[in-house]
Motif scaffolding. Sequence first.
Motif, PDB file in Angstrom:
ATOM      1  N   ASP A  93      14.552 -26.765  -1.209  1.00  8.22           N
ATOM      2  CA  ASP A  93      13.281 -26.310   0.032  1.00  8.22           C
ATOM      3  C   ASP A  93      12.434 -25.422  -0.871  1.00  8.22           C
ATOM      4  N   VAL A  94      11.349 -25.563  -1.000  1.00  8.92           N
ATOM      5  CA  VAL A  94      10.257 -25.109  -1.495  1.00  8.92           C
ATOM      6  C   VAL A  94       8.369 -24.901  -0.341  1.00  8.92           C
ATOM      7  N   VAL A  95       8.540 -23.929  -1.121  1.00  9.90           N
ATOM      8  CA  VAL A  95       6.569 -23.242  -0.348  1.00  9.90           C
ATOM      9  C   VAL A  95       6.501 -24.054  -1.890  1.00  9.90           C
ATOM     10  N   LEU A  96       4.577 -24.205  -1.207  1.00  8.27           N
ATOM     11  CA  LEU A  96       3.433 -24.693  -2.153  1.00  8.27           C
ATOM     12  C   LEU A  96       2.853 -23.381  -2.385  1.00  8.27           C
ATOM     13  N   PHE A  97       2.483 -23.120  -3.788  1.00 10.25           N
ATOM     14  CA  PHE A  97       1.216 -21.773  -3.920  1.00 10.25           C
ATOM     15  C   PHE A  97      -0.407 -23.005  -3.838  1.00 10.25           C
ATOM     16  N   PRO A  98      -1.146 -22.618  -3.415  1.00 13.93           N
ATOM     17  CA  PRO A  98      -1.680 -24.303  -2.746  1.00 13.93           C
ATOM     18  C   PRO A  98      -3.025 -23.762  -3.124  1.00 13.93           C
ATOM     19  N   PHE A  99      -3.356 -23.938  -5.006  1.00 10.00           N
ATOM     20  CA  PHE A  99      -4.048 -24.811  -5.622  1.00 10.00           C
ATOM     21  C   PHE A  99      -4.122 -24.686  -7.113  1.00 10.00           C
ATOM     22  N   THR A 100      -5.158 -25.529  -7.732  1.00 13.62           N
ATOM     23  CA  THR A 100      -4.692 -25.638  -8.689  1.00 13.62           C
ATOM     24  C   THR A 100      -5.438 -24.948  -9.476  1.00 13.62           C
ATOM     25  N   SER A 101      -5.382 -24.669 -10.929  1.00 14.95           N
ATOM     26  CA  SER A 101      -6.706 -23.497 -11.659  1.00 14.95           C
ATOM     27  C   SER A 101      -6.287 -24.300 -13.377  1.00 14.95           C
ATOM     28  N   SER A 102      -7.235 -23.969 -13.883  1.00 12.17           N
ATOM     29  CA  SER A 102      -7.155 -23.369 -15.891  1.00 12.17           C
ATOM     30  C   SER A 102      -6.766 -22.135 -16.120  1.00 12.17           C
ATOM     31  N   GLY A 103      -7.378 -21.392 -15.302  1.00  8.65           N
ATOM     32  CA  GLY A 103      -7.088 -19.724 -15.300  1.00  8.65           C
ATOM     33  C   GLY A 103      -6.731 -19.376 -15.751  1.00  8.65           C
ATOM     34  N   GLU A 104      -6.500 -18.570 -17.200  1.00 11.56           N
ATOM     35  CA  GLU A 104      -5.360 -18.124 -17.220  1.00 11.56           C
ATOM     36  C   GLU A 104      -4.381 -17.131 -16.061  1.00 11.56           C
ATOM     37  N   ALA A 105      -3.381 -16.538 -16.534  1.00 15.09           N
ATOM     38  CA  ALA A 105      -3.124 -15.750 -16.242  1.00 15.09           C
ATOM     39  C   ALA A 105      -3.315 -14.704 -14.516  1.00 15.09           C
ATOM     40  N   GLY A 106      -3.411 -14.844 -13.989  1.00 18.12           N
ATOM     41  CA  GLY A 106      -4.224 -12.755 -13.497  1.00 18.12           C
ATOM     42  C   GLY A 106      -5.361 -13.222 -12.941  1.00 18.12           C
ATOM     43  N   PHE A 107      -6.247 -14.516 -13.838  1.00 22.02           N
ATOM     44  CA  PHE A 107      -7.513 -14.843 -13.382  1.00 22.02           C
ATOM     45  C   PHE A 107      -7.592 -16.211 -12.542  1.00 22.02           C
ATOM     46  N   GLU A 108      -6.751 -16.911 -11.709  1.00 23.84           N
ATOM     47  CA  GLU A 108      -6.550 -18.086 -11.889  1.00 23.84           C
ATOM     48  C   GLU A 108      -7.561 -18.137 -10.748  1.00 23.84           C
ATOM     49  N   HIS A 109      -7.567 -17.522  -9.684  1.00 26.21           N
ATOM     50  CA  HIS A 109      -8.233 -17.901  -8.003  1.00 26.21           C
ATOM     51  C   HIS A 109      -9.694 -17.455  -8.844  1.00 26.21           C
ATOM     52  N   ILE A 110     -10.275 -16.911  -9.100  1.00 20.08           N
ATOM     53  CA  ILE A 110     -11.480 -17.099  -9.689  1.00 20.08           C
ATOM     54  C   ILE A 110     -12.146 -17.799 -10.730  1.00 20.08           C
ATOM     55  N   THR A 287     -16.689   1.073  -2.469  1.00 21.62           N
ATOM     56  CA  THR A 287     -15.872  -0.191  -3.411  1.00 21.62           C
ATOM     57  C   THR A 287     -16.376  -0.924  -1.863  1.00 21.62           C
ATOM     58  N   LEU A 288     -16.636  -2.564  -2.351  1.00 16.74           N
ATOM     59  CA  LEU A 288     -16.703  -2.938  -1.609  1.00 16.74           C
ATOM     60  C   LEU A 288     -15.934  -4.132  -2.681  1.00 16.74           C
ATOM     61  N   TYR A 289     -15.463  -5.071  -2.206  1.00  8.88           N
ATOM     62  CA  TYR A 289     -14.318  -6.226  -2.209  1.00  8.88           C
ATOM     63  C   TYR A 289     -14.874  -7.112  -2.037  1.00  8.88           C
ATOM     64  N   GLY A 290     -14.646  -8.379  -2.304  1.00 10.02           N
ATOM     65  CA  GLY A 290     -14.630 -10.165  -1.756  1.00 10.02           C
ATOM     66  C   GLY A 290     -13.433 -10.215  -2.506  1.00 10.02           C
ATOM     67  N   SER A 291     -12.779 -11.011  -1.561  1.00  7.34           N
ATOM     68  CA  SER A 291     -10.970 -11.057  -1.321  1.00  7.34           C
ATOM     69  C   SER A 291     -10.843 -12.577  -1.365  1.00  7.34           C
ATOM     70  N   VAL A 292     -10.118 -13.274  -1.753  1.00  8.39           N
ATOM     71  CA  VAL A 292     -10.086 -15.185  -1.386  1.00  8.39           C
ATOM     72  C   VAL A 292      -8.729 -15.100  -1.595  1.00  8.39           C
ATOM     73  N   LEU A 293      -7.048 -15.499  -1.330  1.00  4.28           N
ATOM     74  CA  LEU A 293      -6.503 -15.864  -1.980  1.00  4.28           C
ATOM     75  C   LEU A 293      -5.465 -14.836  -3.355  1.00  4.28           C
ATOM     76  N   GLY A 294      -5.218 -15.345  -4.190  1.00  2.00           N
ATOM     77  CA  GLY A 294      -4.833 -14.478  -5.664  1.00  2.00           C
ATOM     78  C   GLY A 294      -3.684 -15.240  -6.279  1.00  2.00           C
ATOM     79  N   THR A 295      -2.869 -14.623  -7.527  1.00  2.00           N
ATOM     80  CA  THR A 295      -2.454 -15.201  -8.394  1.00  2.00           C
ATOM     81  C   THR A 295      -0.869 -15.455  -8.315  1.00  2.00           C
ATOM     82  N   ARG A 296      -1.087 -16.225  -8.984  1.00  2.00           N
ATOM     83  CA  ARG A 296       0.723 -16.985  -8.901  1.00  2.00           C
ATOM     84  C   ARG A 296       2.001 -15.661  -8.984  1.00  2.00           C
ATOM     85  N   GLN A 297       1.550 -14.771  -9.370  1.00  2.00           N
ATOM     86  CA  GLN A 297       2.546 -13.422  -9.660  1.00  2.00           C
ATOM     87  C   GLN A 297       2.459 -13.051  -8.666  1.00  2.00           C
TER      88      GLN A 297
END
Length: 346
Positions: A93-110, A287-297
Amino acid sequence: MKAIQVTGYGDVNKLELVTQAIPEPKENEVLIKVKACAINNTEIWMREGAYGKGSKSGWRPEGVQFPRTPGSDIAGTIVKLGEAVDKSILGKDVVLFPFTSSGEAGFEHISEDMSFIGSEYDGGYAEYVVWPAHLCFDMPLSDYTKSAVFTVSGLTAWHMIEQIQAQPRETIMVTGANGGVGSLNVQIASKVFGAKVIAIVGDLGLEEQMKELGATHVLSYKSDTLAEEIIKVNGGPIDSVLDVVGDALFSTSLQVLKKGGKLCISGSAGGQKTELDFRTLYLKHITLYGSVLGTRQEFKRMLQAISEGKIKPVIDRTFPLEKAREAQIYFKKAGKLGKVVLIPEE
Protein backbone atom coordinates in the motif's frame (compact mmCIF):
# COMPACT_ATOMS: atom_id res chain seq x y z
CA MET A 1 -11.12 0.67 -16.27
CA LYS A 2 -13.16 3.77 -15.51
CA ALA A 3 -11.41 7.13 -15.58
CA ILE A 4 -12.27 10.82 -15.61
CA GLN A 5 -10.68 12.79 -18.44
CA VAL A 6 -10.29 16.53 -18.93
CA THR A 7 -10.99 17.12 -22.61
CA GLY A 8 -9.82 20.75 -22.76
CA TYR A 9 -9.66 24.04 -20.86
CA GLY A 10 -13.00 25.09 -19.46
CA ASP A 11 -15.64 24.43 -16.80
CA VAL A 12 -16.60 21.10 -15.19
CA ASN A 13 -18.34 20.03 -18.40
CA LYS A 14 -14.81 19.34 -19.66
CA LEU A 15 -14.66 16.40 -17.21
CA GLU A 16 -15.87 13.21 -18.89
CA LEU A 17 -16.26 9.69 -17.53
CA VAL A 18 -14.67 7.19 -19.94
CA THR A 19 -13.85 3.50 -20.10
CA GLN A 20 -10.33 2.71 -21.28
CA ALA A 21 -7.67 0.02 -21.15
CA ILE A 22 -5.78 -0.48 -17.90
CA PRO A 23 -2.28 0.99 -18.47
CA GLU A 24 0.78 -1.26 -18.58
CA PRO A 25 3.76 -0.37 -16.36
CA LYS A 26 7.05 0.24 -18.15
CA GLU A 27 10.34 -1.29 -17.06
CA ASN A 28 10.80 0.83 -13.91
CA GLU A 29 7.13 1.53 -13.22
CA VAL A 30 4.38 -0.07 -11.20
CA LEU A 31 0.63 -0.33 -11.69
CA ILE A 32 -1.36 0.98 -8.74
CA LYS A 33 -5.00 0.19 -8.04
CA VAL A 34 -6.30 3.56 -6.89
CA LYS A 35 -8.19 3.37 -3.60
CA ALA A 36 -8.57 7.12 -2.99
CA CYS A 37 -7.62 10.36 -4.74
CA ALA A 38 -8.01 13.72 -3.02
CA ILE A 39 -8.87 16.87 -4.94
CA ASN A 40 -6.53 19.86 -5.12
CA ASN A 41 -6.80 23.37 -6.48
CA THR A 42 -4.06 22.44 -8.92
CA GLU A 43 -6.19 20.15 -11.10
CA ILE A 44 -9.04 22.65 -11.11
CA TRP A 45 -6.72 25.46 -12.15
CA MET A 46 -5.20 23.14 -14.75
CA ARG A 47 -8.67 22.54 -16.22
CA GLU A 48 -9.55 26.22 -16.05
CA GLY A 49 -6.31 27.28 -17.73
CA ALA A 50 -5.19 29.39 -14.77
CA TYR A 51 -1.50 28.48 -15.05
CA GLY A 52 -0.90 30.31 -18.31
CA LYS A 53 -2.19 32.74 -20.88
CA GLY A 54 -3.88 32.11 -24.17
CA SER A 55 -4.12 28.52 -25.38
CA LYS A 56 -1.27 27.07 -23.28
CA SER A 57 -1.54 26.45 -19.57
CA GLY A 58 0.12 23.89 -17.31
CA TRP A 59 3.18 23.16 -15.25
CA ARG A 60 5.19 23.01 -18.50
CA PRO A 61 5.42 25.84 -21.08
CA GLU A 62 3.77 23.77 -23.80
CA GLY A 63 0.58 23.42 -21.77
CA VAL A 64 -1.48 20.32 -21.07
CA GLN A 65 -1.96 17.68 -23.74
CA PHE A 66 -5.63 16.66 -23.77
CA PRO A 67 -7.35 14.41 -22.99
CA ARG A 68 -5.72 14.11 -19.57
CA THR A 69 -6.75 12.24 -16.44
CA PRO A 70 -6.22 14.60 -13.47
CA GLY A 71 -5.50 13.77 -9.83
CA SER A 72 -2.27 13.84 -7.83
CA ASP A 73 -3.16 12.94 -4.20
CA ILE A 74 -3.20 9.16 -4.66
CA ALA A 75 -3.26 6.22 -2.28
CA GLY A 76 -3.56 2.64 -3.47
CA THR A 77 -2.07 -0.81 -3.82
CA ILE A 78 0.72 -1.94 -6.17
CA VAL A 79 -0.80 -4.73 -8.27
CA LYS A 80 1.67 -5.14 -11.15
CA LEU A 81 5.39 -4.53 -11.65
CA GLY A 82 7.61 -3.47 -14.52
CA GLU A 83 10.39 -5.89 -15.43
CA ALA A 84 13.12 -4.01 -13.54
CA VAL A 85 11.16 -3.43 -10.33
CA ASP A 86 11.97 -5.26 -7.09
CA LYS A 87 9.37 -8.03 -6.68
CA SER A 88 9.12 -7.46 -2.93
CA ILE A 89 6.92 -4.36 -3.34
CA LEU A 90 4.06 -6.21 -5.06
CA GLY A 91 0.93 -5.79 -2.96
CA LYS A 92 2.31 -2.84 -0.98
CA ASP A 93 0.00 0.00 0.00
CA VAL A 94 1.54 3.29 -1.14
CA VAL A 95 1.16 7.02 -1.63
CA LEU A 96 2.70 8.66 -4.68
CA PHE A 97 5.26 11.46 -4.72
CA PRO A 98 3.52 13.70 -7.26
CA PHE A 99 6.12 14.66 -9.86
CA THR A 100 9.16 13.53 -11.81
CA SER A 101 12.27 15.65 -12.17
CA SER A 102 15.93 15.36 -13.13
CA GLY A 103 16.87 17.97 -10.51
CA GLU A 104 19.45 17.15 -7.89
CA ALA A 105 18.28 16.12 -4.44
CA GLY A 106 16.94 19.16 -2.64
CA PHE A 107 16.28 21.02 -5.88
CA GLU A 108 14.04 18.61 -7.76
CA HIS A 109 10.99 20.86 -7.25
CA ILE A 110 12.61 23.74 -9.17
CA SER A 111 14.00 21.72 -12.07
CA GLU A 112 12.95 22.94 -15.52
CA ASP A 113 11.73 19.46 -16.48
CA MET A 114 9.51 18.95 -13.43
CA SER A 115 6.41 17.10 -14.66
CA PHE A 116 3.32 16.60 -12.55
CA ILE A 117 1.03 13.60 -12.25
CA GLY A 118 -2.45 14.63 -13.36
CA SER A 119 -1.07 17.35 -15.64
CA GLU A 120 1.88 16.00 -17.64
CA TYR A 121 1.00 12.40 -16.76
CA ASP A 122 -2.39 10.75 -16.33
CA GLY A 123 -3.33 10.80 -12.66
CA GLY A 124 -5.57 9.34 -10.01
CA TYR A 125 -9.11 10.17 -11.17
CA ALA A 126 -9.15 6.56 -12.35
CA GLU A 127 -9.29 3.00 -11.10
CA TYR A 128 -5.63 2.39 -11.99
CA VAL A 129 -2.53 4.51 -12.57
CA VAL A 130 1.10 3.80 -13.46
CA TRP A 131 4.00 5.57 -11.75
CA PRO A 132 7.78 5.14 -11.30
CA ALA A 133 8.46 2.62 -8.54
CA HIS A 134 11.00 4.83 -6.76
CA LEU A 135 8.37 7.55 -6.33
CA CYS A 136 5.98 5.25 -4.43
CA PHE A 137 6.24 5.50 -0.63
CA ASP A 138 4.78 3.38 2.14
CA MET A 139 1.31 4.57 3.10
CA PRO A 140 1.66 6.49 6.40
CA LEU A 141 -1.71 5.40 7.83
CA SER A 142 -3.68 2.16 7.54
CA ASP A 143 -6.65 3.89 5.88
CA TYR A 144 -6.48 4.72 2.14
CA THR A 145 -8.75 7.77 2.25
CA LYS A 146 -6.93 9.28 5.23
CA SER A 147 -3.54 8.63 3.64
CA ALA A 148 -4.54 10.20 0.31
CA VAL A 149 -5.13 13.71 1.66
CA PHE A 150 -1.52 14.68 2.37
CA THR A 151 0.50 14.38 -0.82
CA VAL A 152 0.25 17.74 -2.60
CA SER A 153 -1.27 19.83 0.19
CA GLY A 154 0.97 18.32 2.85
CA LEU A 155 4.17 18.56 0.84
CA THR A 156 3.32 22.15 -0.09
CA ALA A 157 2.59 23.07 3.54
CA TRP A 158 5.70 21.32 4.85
CA HIS A 159 7.95 23.01 2.30
CA MET A 160 6.45 26.44 3.06
CA ILE A 161 7.22 26.02 6.75
CA GLU A 162 10.76 24.82 6.10
CA GLN A 163 11.27 27.75 3.72
CA ILE A 164 10.50 30.31 6.40
CA GLN A 165 12.63 28.33 8.87
CA ALA A 166 9.86 28.30 11.46
CA GLN A 167 11.07 28.34 15.05
CA PRO A 168 9.40 27.38 18.33
CA ARG A 169 7.29 30.14 19.92
CA GLU A 170 7.31 32.30 16.77
CA THR A 171 3.92 33.59 15.63
CA ILE A 172 2.80 32.45 12.19
CA MET A 173 -0.38 33.64 10.50
CA VAL A 174 -2.05 31.07 8.24
CA THR A 175 -4.53 32.29 5.62
CA GLY A 176 -7.16 29.97 4.16
CA ALA A 177 -6.66 27.96 7.35
CA ASN A 178 -9.68 25.73 6.84
CA GLY A 179 -8.57 24.55 3.38
CA GLY A 180 -6.41 21.61 2.35
CA VAL A 181 -3.04 23.39 2.53
CA GLY A 182 -4.10 25.81 5.27
CA SER A 183 -5.34 23.16 7.71
CA LEU A 184 -2.03 21.33 7.31
CA ASN A 185 -0.07 24.58 7.68
CA VAL A 186 -1.79 25.03 11.04
CA GLN A 187 -0.95 21.52 12.19
CA ILE A 188 2.63 21.37 10.95
CA ALA A 189 3.57 24.85 12.18
CA SER A 190 2.12 24.28 15.65
CA LYS A 191 2.52 20.56 16.35
CA VAL A 192 5.76 19.80 14.51
CA PHE A 193 7.66 23.10 14.62
CA GLY A 194 6.21 24.48 17.88
CA ALA A 195 5.04 27.85 16.55
CA LYS A 196 2.04 29.87 17.74
CA VAL A 197 -0.53 30.02 14.94
CA ILE A 198 -3.12 32.67 14.11
CA ALA A 199 -5.61 30.98 11.78
CA ILE A 200 -7.55 33.15 9.33
CA VAL A 201 -10.90 31.75 8.16
CA GLY A 202 -14.20 33.10 6.88
CA ASP A 203 -16.57 31.41 9.31
CA LEU A 204 -15.77 31.79 13.02
CA GLY A 205 -18.02 28.78 13.59
CA LEU A 206 -14.86 26.80 12.74
CA GLU A 207 -12.97 28.25 15.71
CA GLU A 208 -13.16 25.14 17.89
CA GLN A 209 -12.03 22.83 15.08
CA MET A 210 -9.16 25.13 14.16
CA LYS A 211 -7.96 25.21 17.75
CA GLU A 212 -8.08 21.41 17.83
CA LEU A 213 -5.71 21.48 14.85
CA GLY A 214 -3.30 23.68 16.82
CA ALA A 215 -4.33 27.29 16.26
CA THR A 216 -3.86 29.62 19.23
CA HIS A 217 -6.15 32.33 17.81
CA VAL A 218 -8.82 32.17 15.08
CA LEU A 219 -9.90 35.34 13.28
CA SER A 220 -12.18 36.07 10.31
CA TYR A 221 -10.96 37.70 7.13
CA LYS A 222 -14.38 39.33 6.92
CA SER A 223 -13.53 41.68 9.79
CA ASP A 224 -13.02 45.33 8.86
CA THR A 225 -10.31 45.59 11.53
CA LEU A 226 -8.45 42.34 10.84
CA ALA A 227 -4.95 43.84 10.94
CA GLU A 228 -5.61 45.51 14.27
CA GLU A 229 -7.08 42.27 15.69
CA ILE A 230 -4.03 40.25 14.59
CA ILE A 231 -1.60 42.65 16.25
CA LYS A 232 -3.78 42.81 19.37
CA VAL A 233 -4.06 39.04 19.97
CA ASN A 234 -0.35 38.62 19.36
CA GLY A 235 0.69 41.59 21.47
CA GLY A 236 2.55 43.09 18.51
CA PRO A 237 3.55 42.34 14.89
CA ILE A 238 3.96 38.72 13.84
CA ASP A 239 6.99 36.77 12.58
CA SER A 240 5.69 35.11 9.40
CA VAL A 241 2.71 34.57 7.11
CA LEU A 242 1.84 31.37 5.24
CA ASP A 243 -0.52 32.50 2.47
CA VAL A 244 -2.66 30.61 -0.04
CA VAL A 245 -5.09 33.46 -0.69
CA GLY A 246 -3.09 36.04 -2.64
CA ASP A 247 -4.46 39.51 -3.29
CA ALA A 248 -7.32 39.50 -0.79
CA LEU A 249 -5.03 39.40 2.26
CA PHE A 250 -1.72 40.55 0.78
CA SER A 251 -1.76 44.10 2.12
CA THR A 252 -2.95 42.90 5.53
CA SER A 253 -0.11 40.38 5.66
CA LEU A 254 2.50 43.06 4.94
CA GLN A 255 0.91 45.36 7.48
CA VAL A 256 1.03 42.89 10.39
CA LEU A 257 4.51 41.49 9.76
CA LYS A 258 7.32 42.64 12.03
CA LYS A 259 10.52 44.15 10.66
CA GLY A 260 12.47 41.26 9.22
CA GLY A 261 9.28 39.24 8.81
CA LYS A 262 8.69 36.54 6.19
CA LEU A 263 5.80 36.00 3.77
CA CYS A 264 5.51 32.68 1.94
CA ILE A 265 2.92 32.48 -0.85
CA SER A 266 1.69 29.22 -2.35
CA GLY A 267 -1.66 30.06 -3.84
CA SER A 268 -3.90 32.86 -5.06
CA ALA A 269 -7.49 31.73 -4.51
CA GLY A 270 -8.35 35.28 -3.45
CA GLY A 271 -6.80 37.00 -6.45
CA GLN A 272 -3.81 36.34 -8.70
CA LYS A 273 -2.64 39.95 -9.04
CA THR A 274 -2.05 42.65 -6.46
CA GLU A 275 -0.72 46.17 -5.96
CA LEU A 276 2.52 46.51 -4.05
CA ASP A 277 4.22 49.54 -2.59
CA PHE A 278 7.87 48.46 -2.66
CA ARG A 279 8.65 50.76 0.24
CA THR A 280 6.76 48.39 2.52
CA LEU A 281 9.13 45.59 1.58
CA TYR A 282 12.42 47.36 1.94
CA LEU A 283 11.59 49.59 4.90
CA LYS A 284 10.40 46.56 6.88
CA HIS A 285 13.11 44.20 5.51
CA ILE A 286 10.44 41.67 4.54
CA THR A 287 11.43 38.46 2.76
CA LEU A 288 9.02 37.09 0.13
CA TYR A 289 8.98 33.39 -0.81
CA GLY A 290 7.17 31.75 -3.68
CA SER A 291 6.47 28.10 -2.96
CA VAL A 292 5.13 25.08 -4.83
CA LEU A 293 5.42 21.47 -3.65
CA GLY A 294 8.79 20.44 -2.19
CA THR A 295 11.55 17.83 -2.15
CA ARG A 296 11.54 14.07 -1.70
CA GLN A 297 13.35 14.38 1.62
CA GLU A 298 10.68 16.80 2.85
CA PHE A 299 8.05 14.31 1.68
CA LYS A 300 9.72 11.59 3.75
CA ARG A 301 9.87 13.84 6.81
CA MET A 302 6.19 14.67 6.39
CA LEU A 303 5.20 11.00 6.08
CA GLN A 304 7.16 10.22 9.23
CA ALA A 305 5.34 12.96 11.15
CA ILE A 306 2.01 11.61 9.90
CA SER A 307 2.85 8.05 10.95
CA GLU A 308 3.81 9.36 14.40
CA GLY A 309 0.41 11.02 14.76
CA LYS A 310 1.74 14.59 14.80
CA ILE A 311 -0.31 15.51 11.70
CA LYS A 312 -3.85 14.23 11.28
CA PRO A 313 -6.01 13.99 8.15
CA VAL A 314 -8.78 16.54 7.84
CA ILE A 315 -11.50 15.34 5.48
CA ASP A 316 -14.61 17.31 4.65
CA ARG A 317 -16.38 14.90 2.31
CA THR A 318 -15.92 11.99 -0.10
CA PHE A 319 -17.48 11.42 -3.54
CA PRO A 320 -17.52 8.39 -5.85
CA LEU A 321 -15.22 8.73 -8.87
CA GLU A 322 -18.19 9.09 -11.22
CA LYS A 323 -19.23 12.26 -9.37
CA ALA A 324 -16.00 14.14 -10.16
CA ARG A 325 -17.89 17.11 -11.62
CA GLU A 326 -19.99 17.50 -8.48
CA ALA A 327 -16.91 17.00 -6.32
CA GLN A 328 -14.96 19.78 -8.02
CA ILE A 329 -17.94 22.14 -7.78
CA TYR A 330 -18.26 21.34 -4.07
CA PHE A 331 -14.50 21.76 -3.60
CA LYS A 332 -14.71 25.40 -4.68
CA LYS A 333 -17.39 26.29 -2.12
CA ALA A 334 -16.28 28.39 0.84
CA GLY A 335 -16.54 27.21 4.43
CA LYS A 336 -15.27 23.64 4.11
CA LEU A 337 -12.84 22.17 6.61
CA GLY A 338 -10.21 19.96 5.03
CA LYS A 339 -10.04 17.82 1.92
CA VAL A 340 -12.50 16.44 -0.60
CA VAL A 341 -11.71 12.90 -1.76
CA LEU A 342 -12.76 10.78 -4.76
CA ILE A 343 -13.24 7.07 -4.13
CA PRO A 344 -13.25 4.63 -7.09
CA GLU A 345 -16.01 2.10 -6.55
CA GLU A 346 -14.98 -1.51 -6.05
